[in-house]
Design a protein around this motif. Sequence first.
Motif, PDB file in Angstrom:
ATOM      1  N   LEU A  60       0.980  -1.410   0.418  1.00  0.00           N
ATOM      2  CA  LEU A  60       0.230   0.059   0.037  1.00  0.00           C
ATOM      3  C   LEU A  60       1.103   0.966   0.168  1.00  0.00           C
ATOM      4  O   LEU A  60       0.241   2.148  -0.867  1.00  0.00           O
ATOM      5  CB  LEU A  60      -0.666  -0.243   1.369  1.00  0.00           C
ATOM      6  CG  LEU A  60      -2.153  -1.572   1.364  1.00  0.00           C
ATOM      7  CD1 LEU A  60      -2.902  -1.173   2.627  1.00  0.00           C
ATOM      8  CD2 LEU A  60      -2.970  -1.007   0.269  1.00  0.00           C
ATOM      9  N   SER A  63       2.610   1.472  -3.366  1.00  0.00           N
ATOM     10  CA  SER A  63       1.509   2.457  -4.272  1.00  0.00           C
ATOM     11  C   SER A  63       0.610   4.399  -3.823  1.00  0.00           C
ATOM     12  O   SER A  63       0.060   4.585  -4.514  1.00  0.00           O
ATOM     13  CB  SER A  63      -0.147   1.514  -4.206  1.00  0.00           C
ATOM     14  OG  SER A  63      -0.414   2.126  -3.132  1.00  0.00           O
ATOM     15  N   GLU A 111      -3.793  -5.724   0.483  1.00  0.00           N
ATOM     16  CA  GLU A 111      -3.914  -4.405  -0.599  1.00  0.00           C
ATOM     17  C   GLU A 111      -5.103  -5.346  -1.709  1.00  0.00           C
ATOM     18  O   GLU A 111      -5.595  -4.171  -2.200  1.00  0.00           O
ATOM     19  CB  GLU A 111      -2.809  -4.230  -1.603  1.00  0.00           C
ATOM     20  CG  GLU A 111      -2.141  -6.071  -2.105  1.00  0.00           C
ATOM     21  CD  GLU A 111      -1.022  -6.902  -1.576  1.00  0.00           C
ATOM     22  OE1 GLU A 111      -0.550  -6.821  -2.360  1.00  0.00           O
ATOM     23  OE2 GLU A 111      -1.095  -6.934  -0.642  1.00  0.00           O
ATOM     24  N   GLY A 115      -8.553  -2.632  -2.163  1.00  0.00           N
ATOM     25  CA  GLY A 115      -8.733  -1.824  -3.654  1.00  0.00           C
ATOM     26  C   GLY A 115      -9.646  -2.466  -3.556  1.00  0.00           C
ATOM     27  O   GLY A 115     -10.265  -2.002  -4.179  1.00  0.00           O
TER      28      GLY A 115
END
Length: 286
Positions: A60, A63, A111, A115
């Motif tokens: 995470l 990103s 993640e 997401g």
Amino acid sequence: MTERTYCSQANPEEPMLGTADVVDVWLLLEYRPVWKARAIDDNELSESVQRWLADGIAALRASGLRVRPQMIRQPEIDRSDTRLLVHHEGVLREFGSGQAGYDDLVRTPIELLVGDSTLGAAVDAPRYFVCTNGRRDLCCARFGLPAYGRLRELVGERAWQTTHLGGHRFAPNVLVLPQGTLYGRVTPEETEAFVAEVENGGLPAGMLRGRSRYPKLVQAAEGFAGRAGLRLLKVDGDEGQAVVSFAHAQETLRVAIRRSREPFRTLASCGDEESKTVCPFVKSTA
């Protein structure tokens, strides 16, 4: 014997607006054993669970998301499964292991849990997370536990204990999700009024530290605006001095803000021997 000085009692006049850590993703994992001072890093979780947690946080952060892991618990509840709550972009979702332990949770990378909005159960009613980790700072247990007890009386299982939220000196600290806001000095005496305002969609004045998804100057500007339901439009300036614009109903609300030029001395933690200097946010005429 020298009387103990609690940091949250030593700084009753320090302004709190704009003091919440900036967070994009809250990860709140149920962990029932006694917490240590650095509970996220120092615990008895199995190696596989620790790796799942560390890998997910790393992914995470890679990103570009600012991730805040927390441990949570409800000591008086003996449930048969383990919970994970994830807050991202104003949405709080809950996941259950379906059994004791973490086996079912760790099958899905964190993640993906963050997401994929189709996973987990969306949570709408406010959840209250009170910092009670006295191993990290004495104030968190001394003042957090009574606040948690009162919240339990008012909202039942929607109240949780949690690990360090930052800002020991503002204890009792309470994170409210999915509102995404952090509050301080939520004393048992004021908790009923606090809950009533939160449940009505408000931001209790005098206890607000900030909405965690915002930069700190925007947190403070929202507090100074004194209205709920604002939508951030833009920030002109920097943390030293800025004008923050919000949309409210059919109008644009502009809040001028700056750092105070009069430093404030504060005792940041019960373990500190010396105070430090902070420069709170103040409204500006710019």
